[in-house]
Design a protein around this motif. Structure first.
Motif, PDB file in Angstrom:
ATOM      1  N   ILE A   1       0.836  -1.207   0.000  1.00  0.00           N
ATOM      2  CA  ILE A   1       0.000   0.000   0.000  1.00  0.00           C
ATOM      3  C   ILE A   1       0.870   1.255   0.000  1.00  0.00           C
ATOM      4  O   ILE A   1       0.626   2.198  -0.767  1.00  0.00           O
ATOM      5  N   ILE A   2       1.892   1.265   0.853  1.00  0.00           N
ATOM      6  CA  ILE A   2       2.786   2.426   0.914  1.00  0.00           C
ATOM      7  C   ILE A   2       3.603   2.548  -0.380  1.00  0.00           C
ATOM      8  O   ILE A   2       3.716   3.633  -0.964  1.00  0.00           O
ATOM      9  N   GLY A   3       4.162   1.429  -0.831  1.00  0.00           N
ATOM     10  CA  GLY A   3       5.017   1.460  -2.013  1.00  0.00           C
ATOM     11  C   GLY A   3       4.292   1.903  -3.265  1.00  0.00           C
ATOM     12  O   GLY A   3       4.799   2.733  -4.036  1.00  0.00           O
TER      13      GLY A   3
ATOM     14  N   VAL B   1     -19.497   1.063   2.849  1.00  0.00           N
ATOM     15  CA  VAL B   1     -19.286   2.040   1.776  1.00  0.00           C
ATOM     16  C   VAL B   1     -20.618   2.566   1.275  1.00  0.00           C
ATOM     17  O   VAL B   1     -20.776   3.773   1.036  1.00  0.00           O
ATOM     18  N   SER B   2     -21.599   1.682   1.128  1.00  0.00           N
ATOM     19  CA  SER B   2     -22.918   2.135   0.673  1.00  0.00           C
ATOM     20  C   SER B   2     -23.584   3.032   1.704  1.00  0.00           C
ATOM     21  O   SER B   2     -24.359   3.930   1.358  1.00  0.00           O
ATOM     22  N   ALA B   3     -23.264   2.821   3.001  1.00  0.00           N
ATOM     23  CA  ALA B   3     -23.825   3.657   4.065  1.00  0.00           C
ATOM     24  C   ALA B   3     -23.071   4.967   4.223  1.00  0.00           C
ATOM     25  O   ALA B   3     -23.474   5.827   5.015  1.00  0.00           O
ATOM     26  N   GLY B   4     -21.958   5.135   3.509  1.00  0.00           N
ATOM     27  CA  GLY B   4     -21.207   6.381   3.568  1.00  0.00           C
ATOM     28  C   GLY B   4     -20.217   6.470   4.705  1.00  0.00           C
ATOM     29  O   GLY B   4     -19.715   7.563   5.004  1.00  0.00           O
ATOM     30  N   SER B   5     -19.899   5.331   5.356  1.00  0.00           N
ATOM     31  CA  SER B   5     -18.952   5.370   6.474  1.00  0.00           C
ATOM     32  C   SER B   5     -17.550   5.702   5.995  1.00  0.00           C
ATOM     33  O   SER B   5     -16.813   6.421   6.666  1.00  0.00           O
ATOM     34  N   TRP B   6     -17.137   5.138   4.883  1.00  0.00           N
ATOM     35  CA  TRP B   6     -15.846   5.452   4.268  1.00  0.00           C
ATOM     36  C   TRP B   6     -15.947   5.191   2.774  1.00  0.00           C
ATOM     37  O   TRP B   6     -16.942   4.649   2.283  1.00  0.00           O
ATOM     38  N   SER B   7     -14.920   5.552   2.040  1.00  0.00           N
ATOM     39  CA  SER B   7     -14.943   5.382   0.586  1.00  0.00           C
ATOM     40  C   SER B   7     -13.555   5.068   0.066  1.00  0.00           C
ATOM     41  O   SER B   7     -12.546   5.313   0.745  1.00  0.00           O
ATOM     42  N   TYR B   8     -13.516   4.522  -1.136  1.00  0.00           N
ATOM     43  CA  TYR B   8     -12.271   4.240  -1.853  1.00  0.00           C
ATOM     44  C   TYR B   8     -12.247   5.159  -3.075  1.00  0.00           C
ATOM     45  O   TYR B   8     -12.980   4.924  -4.043  1.00  0.00           O
ATOM     46  N   PRO B   9     -11.438   6.223  -3.046  1.00  0.00           N
ATOM     47  CA  PRO B   9     -11.562   7.289  -4.042  1.00  0.00           C
ATOM     48  C   PRO B   9     -11.001   6.967  -5.427  1.00  0.00           C
ATOM     49  O   PRO B   9     -11.345   7.647  -6.392  1.00  0.00           O
ATOM     50  N   GLU B  10     -10.144   5.949  -5.543  1.00  0.00           N
ATOM     51  CA  GLU B  10      -9.488   5.696  -6.823  1.00  0.00           C
ATOM     52  C   GLU B  10     -10.301   4.730  -7.686  1.00  0.00           C
ATOM     53  O   GLU B  10     -11.069   3.910  -7.182  1.00  0.00           O
ATOM     54  N   ALA B  11     -10.109   4.842  -9.002  1.00  0.00           N
ATOM     55  CA  ALA B  11     -10.789   3.965  -9.948  1.00  0.00           C
ATOM     56  C   ALA B  11     -10.096   2.607 -10.003  1.00  0.00           C
ATOM     57  O   ALA B  11      -8.905   2.483  -9.684  1.00  0.00           O
ATOM     58  N   ALA B  12     -10.837   1.563 -10.407  1.00  0.00           N
ATOM     59  CA  ALA B  12     -10.260   0.227 -10.544  1.00  0.00           C
ATOM     60  C   ALA B  12     -11.189  -0.636 -11.373  1.00  0.00           C
ATOM     61  O   ALA B  12     -12.415  -0.427 -11.405  1.00  0.00           O
ATOM     62  N   PHE B  13     -10.618  -1.613 -12.044  1.00  0.00           N
ATOM     63  CA  PHE B  13     -11.422  -2.586 -12.789  1.00  0.00           C
ATOM     64  C   PHE B  13     -12.030  -3.598 -11.828  1.00  0.00           C
ATOM     65  O   PHE B  13     -13.213  -3.936 -11.923  1.00  0.00           O
ATOM     66  N   PHE B  14     -11.205  -4.090 -10.886  1.00  0.00           N
ATOM     67  CA  PHE B  14     -11.692  -5.053  -9.892  1.00  0.00           C
ATOM     68  C   PHE B  14     -12.281  -4.290  -8.702  1.00  0.00           C
ATOM     69  O   PHE B  14     -11.732  -4.289  -7.592  1.00  0.00           O
TER      70      PHE B  14
ATOM     71  N   LEU C   1      -3.702   7.776   5.510  1.00  0.00           N
ATOM     72  CA  LEU C   1      -2.660   8.748   5.167  1.00  0.00           C
ATOM     73  C   LEU C   1      -2.162   8.572   3.737  1.00  0.00           C
ATOM     74  O   LEU C   1      -1.704   9.532   3.108  1.00  0.00           O
ATOM     75  N   THR C   2      -2.244   7.355   3.214  1.00  0.00           N
ATOM     76  CA  THR C   2      -1.884   7.125   1.814  1.00  0.00           C
ATOM     77  C   THR C   2      -3.066   7.342   0.875  1.00  0.00           C
ATOM     78  O   THR C   2      -2.919   7.168  -0.341  1.00  0.00           O
ATOM     79  N   GLY C   3      -4.216   7.690   1.432  1.00  0.00           N
ATOM     80  CA  GLY C   3      -5.383   7.937   0.607  1.00  0.00           C
ATOM     81  C   GLY C   3      -6.008   6.693   0.023  1.00  0.00           C
ATOM     82  O   GLY C   3      -6.839   6.774  -0.885  1.00  0.00           O
ATOM     83  N   THR C   4      -5.633   5.530   0.544  1.00  0.00           N
ATOM     84  CA  THR C   4      -6.173   4.277   0.011  1.00  0.00           C
ATOM     85  C   THR C   4      -7.654   4.166   0.317  1.00  0.00           C
ATOM     86  O   THR C   4      -8.430   3.667  -0.501  1.00  0.00           O
ATOM     87  N   TRP C   5      -8.068   4.600   1.477  1.00  0.00           N
ATOM     88  CA  TRP C   5      -9.483   4.776   1.795  1.00  0.00           C
ATOM     89  C   TRP C   5      -9.611   6.001   2.679  1.00  0.00           C
ATOM     90  O   TRP C   5      -8.648   6.426   3.337  1.00  0.00           O
ATOM     91  N   ILE C   6     -10.788   6.586   2.703  1.00  0.00           N
ATOM     92  CA  ILE C   6     -11.012   7.837   3.436  1.00  0.00           C
ATOM     93  C   ILE C   6     -12.325   7.726   4.197  1.00  0.00           C
ATOM     94  O   ILE C   6     -13.351   7.337   3.640  1.00  0.00           O
ATOM     95  N   TYR C   7     -12.281   8.079   5.472  1.00  0.00           N
ATOM     96  CA  TYR C   7     -13.503   8.099   6.271  1.00  0.00           C
ATOM     97  C   TYR C   7     -14.316   9.351   5.977  1.00  0.00           C
ATOM     98  O   TYR C   7     -13.764  10.399   5.635  1.00  0.00           O
ATOM     99  N   SER C   8     -15.608   9.213   6.115  1.00  0.00           N
ATOM    100  CA  SER C   8     -16.500  10.337   5.860  1.00  0.00           C
ATOM    101  C   SER C   8     -16.169  11.499   6.791  1.00  0.00           C
ATOM    102  O   SER C   8     -16.101  11.334   8.010  1.00  0.00           O
ATOM    103  N   GLY C   9     -15.931  12.684   6.207  1.00  0.00           N
ATOM    104  CA  GLY C   9     -15.637  13.881   6.988  1.00  0.00           C
ATOM    105  C   GLY C   9     -14.224  13.956   7.512  1.00  0.00           C
ATOM    106  O   GLY C   9     -13.893  14.895   8.251  1.00  0.00           O
TER     107      GLY C   9
END
Length: 296
Positions: A47-49, A106-119, A229-237
């Motif tokens: 994740i960091i790399g 994710v559907s409830a809006g607790s956190w999200s994954y901001p980047e695009a992906a095929f999988f 911190l790496t932006g891999t997922w982000i909590y709401s707010g």
């Protein structure tokens, strides 16, 4: 004797010859813990790399690369027998239950994954299930590496009942009141007397199970901060540079009981309903109350 066990014994003998017993055992404890969380550590490193080197114009999305890396890592663990097939099946169950919770959260809006992906399915990249699998992998491996025994253990119906209640609460608290404080109390009521006995060198040590769960939740909270911190997922707010709420310690503490119950679907030998009587220092007692002392 497996190659891993052989290396452990050689390392143990080498350190005992050169270091005080307490120092050598502490070093062995840290090394074994690191070896137990190898899957999770490798996933965090990925994740960091990938965050440091990934470019937007590369032909594969970062999340997809993490998914492929996690699959390859799991295959390597099985190929080199770092996990047994029985452990892998349990880890798969926790992987699936974790992914189901990801879809809901994710559907409830607790956190999200901001980047695009095929999988990526329902807003959740498929590598995310491996983060839960990493917890199951650590738990299965640490039990084996330390010859852990859990005693005295509560009735299994209460053990699994609490895990189901914890898992349901992760969903239900979005619709009704949050029962986490009752669940915290339930973990203490059920497991306060339960000791985790673990083996280092010629000695046995123990720790209350709830304390071990709390300490483990701290490391999971740190790992979660790496994810945000790496932006891999982000909590709401949440500000991207802001630490994850300390309330998440409680969530991880409870989720560890779900992981533990999942592991004990297969790993039953260390669970003992009567008090555990370990062998004395320097002795090897082969009986139902104490395993053979083959660890360094």
């Amino acid at each position: 004797m497996t190659k891993t066990r052989y290396l452990e014994r050689r390392m143990g003998r080498w350190m005992r010859q050169r270091l005080p017993a307490s120092v050598s055992e502490f070093i062995l404890f840290v090394l074994k813990q690191g070896w137990a969380c190898l899957f999770g550590g490798a996933l965090l490193a990925a994740i960091i790399g990938t965050k440091l080197i990934w470019q937007a114009d590369w032909p594969i999305a970062r999340y997809d690369a993490l998914f492929v890396l996690a699959l390859a890592l799991q295959a390597l663990f099985l190929r080199f027998k770092l996990e047994t097939w029985a452990e892998a099946r349990v880890i798969l169950i926790f992987h699936l239950t974790g992914t189901a919770m990801e879809w809901f959260k994710v559907s409830a809006g607790s956190w999200s994954y901001p980047e695009a992906a095929f999988f990526k399915l329902y807003g959740v990249p498929l590598f995310s299930g491996f983060m839960y699998a990493a917890v199951g992998s650590y738990m299965a491996r640490v039990i084996r590496l330390f010859d852990m025994q859990f005693a005295p253990f509560p009735p299994m119906i209460l053990h699994f009942g609490l895990a189901i209640a914890v898992y349901v609460n992760f969903f239900a608290h979005h619709f009704i009141w949050d029962a986490r404080y009752l669940l915290f109390a339930a973990t203490l009521a059920l497991y306060l007397r339960t000791r985790i006995w673990f083996h280092i060198g010629a000695n046995w040590y123990w720790m209350p199970l709830p304390l071990a769960a709390f300490l483990s939740s701290i490391f999971l909270w740190i790992a979660e901060n790496i994810g945000t911190l790496t932006g891999t997922w982000i909590y709401s707010g949440q500000n991207p540079l802001e630490l994850v709420s300390f309330a998440k310690l409680g969530s991880w503490y409870l989720l560890l009981y779900v992981a533990f119950a999942t592991v004990t679907l297969v790993v039953r030998d260390p669970v003992r309903h009567s008090p555990f009587a370990p062998a004395r220092r320097g002795r090897s007692r082969r009986s139902r109350s104490a395993p053979a002392q083959s660890m360094p």
